[in-house]
Design a protein around this motif. Structure first.
Motif, PDB file in Angstrom:
ATOM      1  N   LEU A  99       0.824  -1.206   0.000  1.00 46.15           N
ATOM      2  CA  LEU A  99       0.000   0.000   0.000  1.00 46.15           C
ATOM      3  C   LEU A  99       0.863   1.262   0.000  1.00 46.15           C
ATOM      4  O   LEU A  99       0.585   2.212  -0.737  1.00 46.15           O
ATOM      5  CB  LEU A  99      -0.926   0.007   1.215  1.00 46.15           C
ATOM      6  CG  LEU A  99      -2.234  -0.774   1.070  1.00 46.15           C
ATOM      7  CD1 LEU A  99      -2.881  -0.971   2.430  1.00 46.15           C
ATOM      8  CD2 LEU A  99      -3.186  -0.044   0.129  1.00 46.15           C
ATOM      9  N   VAL A 100       1.895   1.268   0.832  1.00 46.87           N
ATOM     10  CA  VAL A 100       2.778   2.440   0.878  1.00 46.87           C
ATOM     11  C   VAL A 100       3.458   2.637  -0.481  1.00 46.87           C
ATOM     12  O   VAL A 100       3.496   3.750  -1.023  1.00 46.87           O
ATOM     13  CB  VAL A 100       3.822   2.286   2.002  1.00 46.87           C
ATOM     14  CG1 VAL A 100       4.838   3.410   1.942  1.00 46.87           C
ATOM     15  CG2 VAL A 100       3.134   2.276   3.366  1.00 46.87           C
TER      16      VAL A 100
ATOM     17  N   LYS B  86      -7.419   7.040   4.380  1.00 44.28           N
ATOM     18  CA  LYS B  86      -8.330   7.034   5.530  1.00 44.28           C
ATOM     19  C   LYS B  86      -8.710   5.615   5.925  1.00 44.28           C
ATOM     20  O   LYS B  86      -8.835   5.294   7.103  1.00 44.28           O
ATOM     21  CB  LYS B  86      -9.583   7.834   5.161  1.00 44.28           C
ATOM     22  CG  LYS B  86     -10.601   7.969   6.270  1.00 44.28           C
ATOM     23  CD  LYS B  86     -10.205   9.056   7.233  1.00 44.28           C
ATOM     24  CE  LYS B  86     -11.318   9.353   8.232  1.00 44.28           C
ATOM     25  NZ  LYS B  86     -10.898  10.360   9.221  1.00 44.28           N
ATOM     26  N   ARG B  87      -8.881   4.721   4.940  1.00 42.63           N
ATOM     27  CA  ARG B  87      -9.326   3.354   5.210  1.00 42.63           C
ATOM     28  C   ARG B  87      -8.216   2.508   5.829  1.00 42.63           C
ATOM     29  O   ARG B  87      -8.444   1.796   6.813  1.00 42.63           O
ATOM     30  CB  ARG B  87      -9.810   2.727   3.894  1.00 42.63           C
ATOM     31  CG  ARG B  87     -10.008   1.205   3.929  1.00 42.63           C
ATOM     32  CD  ARG B  87     -11.133   0.822   4.870  1.00 42.63           C
ATOM     33  NE  ARG B  87     -11.357  -0.614   4.867  1.00 42.63           N
ATOM     34  CZ  ARG B  87     -10.750  -1.473   5.676  1.00 42.63           C
ATOM     35  NH1 ARG B  87      -9.864  -1.026   6.546  1.00 42.63           N
ATOM     36  NH2 ARG B  87     -11.031  -2.755   5.622  1.00 42.63           N
ATOM     37  N   TYR B  88      -7.023   2.565   5.287  1.00 47.83           N
ATOM     38  CA  TYR B  88      -5.972   1.643   5.707  1.00 47.83           C
ATOM     39  C   TYR B  88      -4.978   2.244   6.693  1.00 47.83           C
ATOM     40  O   TYR B  88      -4.214   1.511   7.319  1.00 47.83           O
ATOM     41  CB  TYR B  88      -5.213   1.130   4.473  1.00 47.83           C
ATOM     42  CG  TYR B  88      -6.042   0.202   3.630  1.00 47.83           C
ATOM     43  CD1 TYR B  88      -6.276  -1.108   4.016  1.00 47.83           C
ATOM     44  CD2 TYR B  88      -6.626   0.642   2.445  1.00 47.83           C
ATOM     45  CE1 TYR B  88      -7.046  -1.961   3.255  1.00 47.83           C
ATOM     46  CE2 TYR B  88      -7.400  -0.196   1.665  1.00 47.83           C
ATOM     47  CZ  TYR B  88      -7.613  -1.501   2.079  1.00 47.83           C
ATOM     48  OH  TYR B  88      -8.386  -2.336   1.315  1.00 47.83           O
ATOM     49  N   PHE B  89      -4.949   3.572   6.821  1.00 44.47           N
ATOM     50  CA  PHE B  89      -4.038   4.209   7.769  1.00 44.47           C
ATOM     51  C   PHE B  89      -4.799   5.202   8.644  1.00 44.47           C
ATOM     52  O   PHE B  89      -4.459   6.386   8.685  1.00 44.47           O
ATOM     53  CB  PHE B  89      -2.904   4.922   7.017  1.00 44.47           C
ATOM     54  CG  PHE B  89      -2.114   4.017   6.111  1.00 44.47           C
ATOM     55  CD1 PHE B  89      -1.095   3.218   6.611  1.00 44.47           C
ATOM     56  CD2 PHE B  89      -2.408   3.955   4.752  1.00 44.47           C
ATOM     57  CE1 PHE B  89      -0.374   2.383   5.764  1.00 44.47           C
ATOM     58  CE2 PHE B  89      -1.699   3.127   3.909  1.00 44.47           C
ATOM     59  CZ  PHE B  89      -0.680   2.340   4.409  1.00 44.47           C
TER      60      PHE B  89
ATOM     61  N   ALA C 155     -12.576  -7.679   3.608  1.00 41.25           N
ATOM     62  CA  ALA C 155     -12.136  -6.349   4.027  1.00 41.25           C
ATOM     63  C   ALA C 155     -12.487  -5.317   2.975  1.00 41.25           C
ATOM     64  O   ALA C 155     -12.898  -4.204   3.277  1.00 41.25           O
ATOM     65  CB  ALA C 155     -10.624  -6.342   4.279  1.00 41.25           C
ATOM     66  N   GLU C 156     -12.350  -5.694   1.689  1.00 42.97           N
ATOM     67  CA  GLU C 156     -12.688  -4.763   0.634  1.00 42.97           C
ATOM     68  C   GLU C 156     -14.184  -4.447   0.643  1.00 42.97           C
ATOM     69  O   GLU C 156     -14.599  -3.332   0.434  1.00 42.97           O
ATOM     70  CB  GLU C 156     -12.295  -5.343  -0.736  1.00 42.97           C
ATOM     71  CG  GLU C 156     -10.804  -5.376  -0.996  1.00 42.97           C
ATOM     72  CD  GLU C 156     -10.274  -3.984  -1.192  1.00 42.97           C
ATOM     73  OE1 GLU C 156      -9.109  -3.742  -0.850  1.00 42.97           O
ATOM     74  OE2 GLU C 156     -11.024  -3.119  -1.644  1.00 42.97           O
ATOM     75  N   ARG C 157     -14.992  -5.488   0.910  1.00 48.27           N
ATOM     76  CA  ARG C 157     -16.431  -5.254   0.952  1.00 48.27           C
ATOM     77  C   ARG C 157     -16.805  -4.339   2.098  1.00 48.27           C
ATOM     78  O   ARG C 157     -17.678  -3.494   1.991  1.00 48.27           O
ATOM     79  CB  ARG C 157     -17.178  -6.589   1.060  1.00 48.27           C
ATOM     80  CG  ARG C 157     -17.265  -7.355  -0.247  1.00 48.27           C
ATOM     81  CD  ARG C 157     -18.311  -8.442  -0.151  1.00 48.27           C
ATOM     82  NE  ARG C 157     -17.942  -9.444   0.831  1.00 48.27           N
ATOM     83  CZ  ARG C 157     -17.235 -10.526   0.561  1.00 48.27           C
ATOM     84  NH1 ARG C 157     -16.818 -10.748  -0.667  1.00 48.27           N
ATOM     85  NH2 ARG C 157     -16.933 -11.393   1.499  1.00 48.27           N
TER      86      ARG C 157
END
Length: 446
Positions: free
Chosen positions: A46-47, A159-162, A228-230
């Motif tokens: 992701l980063v 916002k979602r992952y961090f 998690a995506e859902r």
């Protein structure tokens, strides 16, 4: 009596038979350790994906600005057609910005960003083979479509992952975006010269950087946790049914003065940014500055956003009213345009620095979007509303500059128009910077 102590010891000492059943205790740890390992791997991807995506969100535009004169000559474009070309980015951002939340709800944000990177790669590569202006515009629109959806979804993914590192990751994302913008402006002209002076190669080479950005997003989509995506999708999609219960999800932003003032501020600063990226090298070149130096001046304008992308949002977050920052940035822009009018070549480097400071209204606008709503759903909806309507508002600016340049044969009137845009920008930004939220306005109406 001697047998009495031996009875417990014999059967019970041999009772390590439960031990094998106790042995699986580490075995459940292996799935959790595997899942934690997967989480670490996903975080690294992701980063890398965020950095590489951000690096690719502006080179398709600034590389064209650096070579606009060569492209116009090679494709036999008029000044009006070139103005249309510089207006395509905000048009695509407005149209596809509206579609991004819905696409993310349907396919997942990671898959949409992956498609965006593929579109950038294809568009940038294809336009280097265009034989005429229509195909060049179509290929550019393909690349800009990918940029548009990624523009909207990058902050959502942060916002979602961090959630506990939003400031840090947004700073990293903004810095990478500024580096990509400045880097493309700085190296496109010398790199084109090193490749024989062919503008097609100078523009097409940026498809390689976009292709590299495809890889981490492809990995994320292949290994993603679908559940998690859902669960992330409703937070991304404005107006989703599951998000309807959140405060801010059902707000009518079309009736919010704060939302409209933010959209106007965002649109006017975008107008200045795309006029700068599309026309500023030409302004300097017409003033007698060499093509390579003009590219470096544009790079300096964009590079000012690297340090200020960290400083300005933090300053804005500590202030109850962001109006003073809005006015200060606007005054820097007015000073720069006055200098471009009276002494474009003599003070070129100073005007570039001042324009770079003025263009940092972009991270300020993003910061104010986050501060003007109390809920996550409200921020997502406000962001989509502000960016889509803002980019729509910014479309005529670059086109008008091209028309005025063609019909007057000079830059006096276009520069006066650029300066005039800053006045309503400061007014709208001051109004948007007031210490209130869209939820407050909804309660006042009710």
């Amino acid at each position: 009596m001697i047998d009495e102590p031996q009875r417990p010891t014999q059967p019970r000492t041999l009772s390590p038979t439960p031990m094998p059943t106790a042995m699986p205790t580490p075995i459940p740890a292996s799935p959790s350790s595997a899942s934690s390992g997967t989480a670490v791997w996903r975080t690294r991807l992701l980063v890398a994906g965020l950095v590489l995506a951000a690096l690719n969100l502006r080179p398709a535009i600034t590389s064209l600005g650096a070579l606009l004169e060569e492209v116009r000559t090679g494709l036999h474009m008029s000044g009006t057609a070139a103005g249309v070309l510089t207006s395509v980015p905000p048009l695509c951002f407005a149209v596809f910005g509206f579609a991004a939340p819905r696409l993310a709800r349907r396919f997942g944000p990671g898959a949409v960003v992956l498609a965006g990177m593929v579109a950038i790669t294809a568009g940038v590569a294809l336009r280097s083979f265009a034989g005429g202006a229509p195909l060049f515009l179509a290929a550019s629109a393909c690349a800009l479509m990918g940029i548009a959806v990624s523009n909207v979804l990058m902050p959502v993914i942060v916002k979602r992952y961090f959630p506990d590192r939003v400031g840090t990751m947004t700073g990293l994302y903004s810095m990478s975006l500024a580096l990509g913008t400045a880097g493309a402006a700085a190296v496109t002209v010398p790199m084109t010269g090193a490749m024989g002076g062919d503008w097609r190669l100078g523009l097409g080479v940026w498809a390689v950087l976009a292709a590299v950005a495809v890889l981490p997003w492809l990995g994320l989509v292949l290994v993603r946790d679908r559940s998690a995506e859902r669960s992330a999708a409703p937070a991304v999609a404005a107006g989703a049914d599951t998000a309807a219960a959140e405060p801010g999800a059902g707000l009518r932003l079309g009736r919010s003065r704060t939302a409209w003032s933010l959209a106007c501020f965002f649109g006017l600063q975008a107008t200045g940014a795309y006029i700068t990226m599309g026309w500023m090298p030409q302004i300097f070149r017409d003033a007698g500055v060499s093509a390579g130096t003009a590219g470096l001046l544009l790079a300096l304008i964009m590079a000012m956003g690297v340090p200020l992308a960290f400083v300005i949002p933090r300053m804005a977050a500590r202030m109850r009213h962001q109006g003073p920052i809005v006015v200060a940035l606007g005054l820097c822009g007015l000073t720069a345009y006055a200098g471009l009018y009276f002494a474009p070549a003599a003070g070129a480097w100073l005007w570039a620095v001042l324009l770079g400071i003025s263009n940092c209204s972009f991270p300020l606008a993003l910061t104010m979007i986050g501060m003007r709503s109390r809920s996550g759903a409200g921020v997502v909806r406000l962001s989509a509303f502000t960016q889509s309507f803002g980019y729509l508002l910014s479309i005529p600016g670059p086109l008008l500059v091209g028309v005025l340049y063609q019909h007057t044969g000079g830059w006096g009137l276009p520069i006066a128009l650029m300066a005039a845009f800053l006045v309503p920008q400061m007014l709208a930004g001051t109004f948007a910077g007031r210490d209130r939220t869209i939820e407050d306005e909804a309660l006042m109406r009710d």
